[in-house]
Design an enzyme around this catalytic site. Structure first.
Site, PDB file in Angstrom:
ATOM      1  N   SER A   1       0.868  -1.191   0.000  1.00  0.00           N
ATOM      2  CA  SER A   1       0.000   0.000   0.000  1.00  0.00           C
ATOM      3  C   SER A   1       0.895   1.229   0.000  1.00  0.00           C
ATOM      4  O   SER A   1       2.075   1.149   0.370  1.00  0.00           O
ATOM      5  CB  SER A   1      -0.849  -0.001   1.274  1.00  0.00           C
ATOM      6  OG  SER A   1      -1.425   1.265   1.523  1.00  0.00           O
TER       7      SER A   1
ATOM      8  N   TYR B   1      -2.253  -1.495  10.391  1.00  0.00           N
ATOM      9  CA  TYR B   1      -2.205  -1.575   8.924  1.00  0.00           C
ATOM     10  C   TYR B   1      -0.880  -1.025   8.399  1.00  0.00           C
ATOM     11  O   TYR B   1      -0.219  -1.649   7.556  1.00  0.00           O
ATOM     12  CB  TYR B   1      -3.400  -0.801   8.359  1.00  0.00           C
ATOM     13  CG  TYR B   1      -3.627  -0.934   6.875  1.00  0.00           C
ATOM     14  CD1 TYR B   1      -4.396  -1.974   6.358  1.00  0.00           C
ATOM     15  CD2 TYR B   1      -3.106  -0.003   5.982  1.00  0.00           C
ATOM     16  CE1 TYR B   1      -4.641  -2.076   4.995  1.00  0.00           C
ATOM     17  CE2 TYR B   1      -3.341  -0.099   4.619  1.00  0.00           C
ATOM     18  CZ  TYR B   1      -4.109  -1.141   4.126  1.00  0.00           C
ATOM     19  OH  TYR B   1      -4.344  -1.238   2.768  1.00  0.00           O
TER      20      TYR B   1
END
Ligand code: NAI
Ligand code: AAE
Length: 260
Positions: free
Chosen positions: A142, A155
């Site tokens: 990401s 995350y």
């Protein structure tokens, strides 16, 4: 390089980015093992979208927070297709909260699914890839594998971990035909992000459309969502011969997010 004789395992491919990648690989002729959760109708539709491209498709419902189920997923894929040529570690979840109130069980789940699962699938497919001297491992990290945002500690930690893990696997196999790379998307309008759009609309008392615009404006200079199809195109490139010497990169496709 003939994609038509290849077999891909794409984790978390019943929706969103994983399904988009699976469809792009299948469109190039690869057989695909799907994985992920969903209703029977959703899973059937995902399978049909792959088989309609003229390739073989399998589905395994392994819960990637459970190493024993990951072992069964890899074993079943090898049994179905004979071998795994391409592994795409895509499954992921999100949980948004400040650190001091972050539920420890959610932390463990995010780390298990977004980071540890990639370790388990990779350790299981590597020996056979090494013995054939060819393989492609693509980890969907990401923009949050490169930079941070508040309230996403698990995350961001997991995605930075994925980028680090990618580099190590790339180095350990640098003299072989096995490559390992990461892809770092910015915002993609999938269920994982729709939940954040909905929460924002609710919290700020604005429409869903306004919440999407605000979400993009904060981070993504293009103000456009990246699409699963575009990400699939990048994964196809990373699987190609032209990408033989692309090793250990964290390749962002993020509308300019991390250029700022
Ligand atoms: N949507 C976005 O803006 C971005 C997403 N990503 C990453 O892309 C990947 C895919 O996310 P999206 O397509 O957005 O989300 P999504 O929610 O549409 O898809 C997630 C997939 O993972 C599966 N999954 C979730 N928990 C699982 C578990 N325990 N075991 C097996 N499968 C499980 C789901 O069933 C689904 O197939 C994730 O790793 C996410 O972090 C990265 C950057 C941006
Ligand atoms: C950009 C992403 O990876 C998605 C998110 O932060 O929820």
């Amino acid at each position: 390089m003939d994609f038509k004789s290849m077999n891909a395992l794409v984790t978390g491919s019943t929706s969103g980015i994983g399904l988009g990648i699976a469809q792009r690989l299948a469109a190039k002729g690869m057989n695909v093992m799907l994985n992920g959760f969903g209703t029977p109708e959703q899973i059937e539709a995902a399978k049909e979208s792959i088989s309609s491209l003229g390739v073989r498709v399998g589905y395994h419902g392994a819960d990637l927070s459970k190493p024993a189920e990951i072992e069964d997923l890899v074993r079943s894929t090898e049994e179905l297709f004979g071998r795994v040529d391409v592994l795409v570690n895509n499954a992921g979840i999100q949980h948004v909260s400040p650190v001091e109130s972050f539920d420890p069980a959610r932390w463990d789940a995010v780390i298990a699914i977004n980071l540890s699962a990639a370790f388990h699938t990779t350790r299981l497919v590597l020996p056979n890839m090494q013995s054939r001297n060819w393989g492609r491992i693509v980890n969907i990290a990401s923009a949050h594998g490169l930079v941070a945002s508040a309230n996403k500690s698990a995350y961001v930690a997991a995605k930075h971990g994925v980028v680090g893990f990618t580099k190590v696997v790339a180095l350990e196999n640098a003299k072989t035909g096995v490559t390992c790379n990461a892809v770092c998307p910015g915002w993609v309008l999938t269920p994982l992000v729709q939940a954040q759009v909905d929460a924002r609309a609710h919290k700020e008392g604005i429409t869903i459309e306004e919440a999407k615009i605000n979400l993009l404006s904060e981070k993504q200079p293009s103000q456009e969502f990246v699409t699963p199809e575009q990400l699939g195109g990048l994964v196809v490139f990373l699987c190609s011969e032209d990408a033989n010497e692309v090793r250990g990169v964290a390749w962002n496709m993020d509308g300019g997010w991390v250029a700022q």
